[in-house]
Design an enzyme around this catalytic site. Structure first.
Site, PDB file in Angstrom:
ATOM      1  N   ASP A 133       1.153  -1.077   0.403  1.00 27.29           N
ATOM      2  CA  ASP A 133       0.052   0.112   0.034  1.00 27.29           C
ATOM      3  C   ASP A 133       0.556   1.462  -0.473  1.00 27.29           C
ATOM      4  O   ASP A 133       0.122   2.015   0.525  1.00 27.29           O
ATOM      5  CB  ASP A 133      -1.162  -0.248   1.456  1.00 27.29           C
ATOM      6  CG  ASP A 133      -2.066  -0.555   1.258  1.00 27.29           C
ATOM      7  OD1 ASP A 133      -2.264  -2.048   0.118  1.00 27.29           O
ATOM      8  OD2 ASP A 133      -1.796  -2.246   2.282  1.00 27.29           O
ATOM      9  N   GLU A 134       1.982   1.190  -0.675  1.00 28.53           N
ATOM     10  CA  GLU A 134       3.132   2.915  -0.359  1.00 28.53           C
ATOM     11  C   GLU A 134       2.878   3.187  -1.914  1.00 28.53           C
ATOM     12  O   GLU A 134       3.424   4.368  -2.061  1.00 28.53           O
ATOM     13  CB  GLU A 134       4.426   2.062  -0.888  1.00 28.53           C
ATOM     14  CG  GLU A 134       5.191   0.448   0.102  1.00 28.53           C
ATOM     15  CD  GLU A 134       5.081  -0.344  -0.341  1.00 28.53           C
ATOM     16  OE1 GLU A 134       4.930  -0.859   0.372  1.00 28.53           O
ATOM     17  OE2 GLU A 134       4.437  -0.690  -0.885  1.00 28.53           O
ATOM     18  N   HIS A 171      -4.519  -2.187  -6.304  1.00 26.75           N
ATOM     19  CA  HIS A 171      -3.789  -0.738  -7.329  1.00 26.75           C
ATOM     20  C   HIS A 171      -4.897   0.261  -7.959  1.00 26.75           C
ATOM     21  O   HIS A 171      -5.627  -0.537  -8.398  1.00 26.75           O
ATOM     22  CB  HIS A 171      -2.813  -0.957  -8.607  1.00 26.75           C
ATOM     23  CG  HIS A 171      -1.095  -1.458  -8.218  1.00 26.75           C
ATOM     24  ND1 HIS A 171       0.056  -2.186  -8.329  1.00 26.75           N
ATOM     25  CD2 HIS A 171      -0.507  -2.247  -6.647  1.00 26.75           C
ATOM     26  CE1 HIS A 171       1.317  -2.662  -8.555  1.00 26.75           C
ATOM     27  NE2 HIS A 171       0.504  -2.280  -6.943  1.00 26.75           N
ATOM     28  N   THR A 203      -6.108 -12.760   2.828  1.00 24.21           N
ATOM     29  CA  THR A 203      -7.867 -12.183   2.577  1.00 24.21           C
ATOM     30  C   THR A 203      -8.342 -13.098   1.911  1.00 24.21           C
ATOM     31  O   THR A 203      -9.668 -12.142   1.422  1.00 24.21           O
ATOM     32  CB  THR A 203      -7.234 -11.157   1.756  1.00 24.21           C
ATOM     33  OG1 THR A 203      -6.443 -11.845   0.199  1.00 24.21           O
ATOM     34  CG2 THR A 203      -6.689 -10.301   1.876  1.00 24.21           C
ATOM     35  N   THR A 235      -8.202  -3.719  -2.367  1.00 17.25           N
ATOM     36  CA  THR A 235      -8.931  -5.153  -2.398  1.00 17.25           C
ATOM     37  C   THR A 235     -10.133  -5.450  -1.322  1.00 17.25           C
ATOM     38  O   THR A 235     -10.814  -6.114  -1.969  1.00 17.25           O
ATOM     39  CB  THR A 235      -7.700  -6.197  -1.495  1.00 17.25           C
ATOM     40  OG1 THR A 235      -7.146  -6.229  -3.036  1.00 17.25           O
ATOM     41  CG2 THR A 235      -8.156  -7.426  -2.633  1.00 17.25           C
TER      42      THR A 235
END
EC number: 6.3.4.4
Length: 426
Positions: A13-14, A41, A131, A302
């Protein structure tokens, strides 16, 4: 010609999506080389936001060829849904510009059932925050040499035999250990083949496609997913993903030699975030953490899960530099720090009574460190309109230069907002 690897230097998550989208303008071919649809993304183009889970974000640029490498695990259902969504928004999704390696392993329905059942069965302290997308079980089957590869979709009898063999073991787990209903092999086969019919036209020899591009003098961008400290070998094990997220896997996950990779860009968020369980030494469980979460819109692309937020961890970054060998850094979300009077940077840990510059390697070692901070002045200025390095306020430049000094890596890109044009090149 330049061949660039883009990878995350923290826990994912950068802001890789934006940087990849920016660099795609200078590349001809974009390759996704690891992970699955457990990563997302987010790319903002004008007023339109795109969230991509499998397809490289280069697909949003006309004339670019996008490849999904052998290191990726692909869910046919998700892939088809993503294609349909993008096509409905006017994006060209023809097989001439989007290709999947025949060696790419497929996430099967039983992988998702197993992933979710296994996590639900664990006691609270043992949960890793998966997830539930079937990523781990798919990689397990790949390593066990019993996986289904994309090429198998064109060989129905082989596919059916693999499904039947897999369900002998999987159904024993579902019924005997997890109290689940068994899956029917015929039903699984029909479900996979229904999506497979749409997927088969996209199958290709990705390694050859890349080498052909190089022979024609074209440049290739390798797009990583997640972050270094989620790497299966080098991350905060067991709170990691199931693939290698470091830059070296760009070669193995695409079918190319590492000598071809001549630039590695580490994406660093100006503060630190993490989704799910796992150690997070600089986490802020206070008003500042809430400020970063709200201002930075820190929700997973996500899962939608709220991201945990904290100060920049330079110990983590040093390790990322050591593991990835970046030529330069792209610093993202610097604008989120505007409004803070003081900003802290973790420069070392205290571990077992000693000050250390790198993360401990023992399992759960990171859960027992105490961060050592240095504090520098913050700023109130709104920097989202800054377009040059010179236009940034002095405290902002001081923060950037301090990160550069600590990591020993030049910061070549500074992101001051979510839009493509809110990026400063140095």
């Amino acid at each position: 010609m330049s061949n660039v690897v883009v990878m995350g230097a923290q826990w994912g998550d950068e802001g890789k999506g934006k940087i990849v989208d920016l660099l795609t303008r200078e590349s001809d071919v974009i390759v996704r080389f690891q992970g699955g649809n457990n990563a997302g993304h987010t790319v903002l183009v004008g007023e339109k936001q795109y969230i991509l889970h499998l397809i490289p974000s280069g697909i949003l640029h006309e004339g670019k060829k996008c490849l999904i490498g052998n290191g990726v695990v692909l869910d046919p259902e998700v892939f088809c849904r993503e294609i349909d969504s993008l096509r409905a928004q006017g994006v060209d999704m023809s097989p001439a510009r989007l290709m999947i390696s025949r060696k790419t392993h497929l996430i099967m329905p039983y992988h998702k059932v197993l992933d979710q059942a296994r996590e639900a069965h664990k006691c609270k302290d043992a949960k890793i925050g998966t997830t539930g997308r079937g990523i781990g079980p798919c990689y397990e089957d790949k390593s066990a040499r019993i996986g289904v590869r994309a090429a198998d979709l064109a060989m129905p009898e082989l596919l059916r035999s693999k499904i039947e063999a897999a369900l002998v073991e999987k159904n024993a787990l579902f019924t005997g250990l997890y109290g689940q209903q068994p899956l029917d092999a015929d039903a699984v086969f029909e479900e996979v083949m229904a999506h497979g019919a749409k997927l088969v036209p996209y199958l290709a020899d990705v390694s050859s496609e890349i080498h052909d591009a190089w022979a024609e003098g074209r440049s290739v961008l390798f797009e990583g997913a997640q972050g270094t400290h989620l790497d299966i070998d080098h991350g905060t094990y067991p709170f990691v993903t199931s693939s290698n997220t470091v830059s070296g896997n760009a070669a193995a996950g695409s079918g190319v030699p590492p000598t071809k990779l001549d630039r590695i860009i580490a994406i660093v968020k100006a503060y630190t975030t993490r989704v799910g369980a796992g150690p997070f030494p600089t986490e802020l469980d206070d008003a500042t953490g809430e400020y970063l979460q709200q201002k930075g819109h820190e929700f997973g692309a996500t899962t939608g899960r709220k991201r945990r937020c904290g100060w920049l961890d330079a110990v983590v970054l040093r390790e990322s530099v050591r593991l990835n060998g970046p030529t330069d850094i792209a610093l993202t979300k610097l604008d989120v720090l505007s409004g803070l009077k003081e900003i802290s940077i973790c420069t070392a840990y205290i571990y077992r009574g000693e000050q250390v510059a790198y993360p401990p390697q023992e399992q759960n070692g990171m859960a027992h460190v105490t961060p050592v901070y240095e504090t520098i002045p913050g700023w109130d200025d709104d920097i989202t309109g800054c377009t040059t390095w010179e236009s940034l306020p002095a405290p902002v430049k001081a923060y950037v230069l301090r990160i550069e000094e600590i990591t020993g890596v030049r910061i070549s890109l500074v992101s001051v907002g979510p839009e493509r044009d809110q990026t400063i090149r140095r």
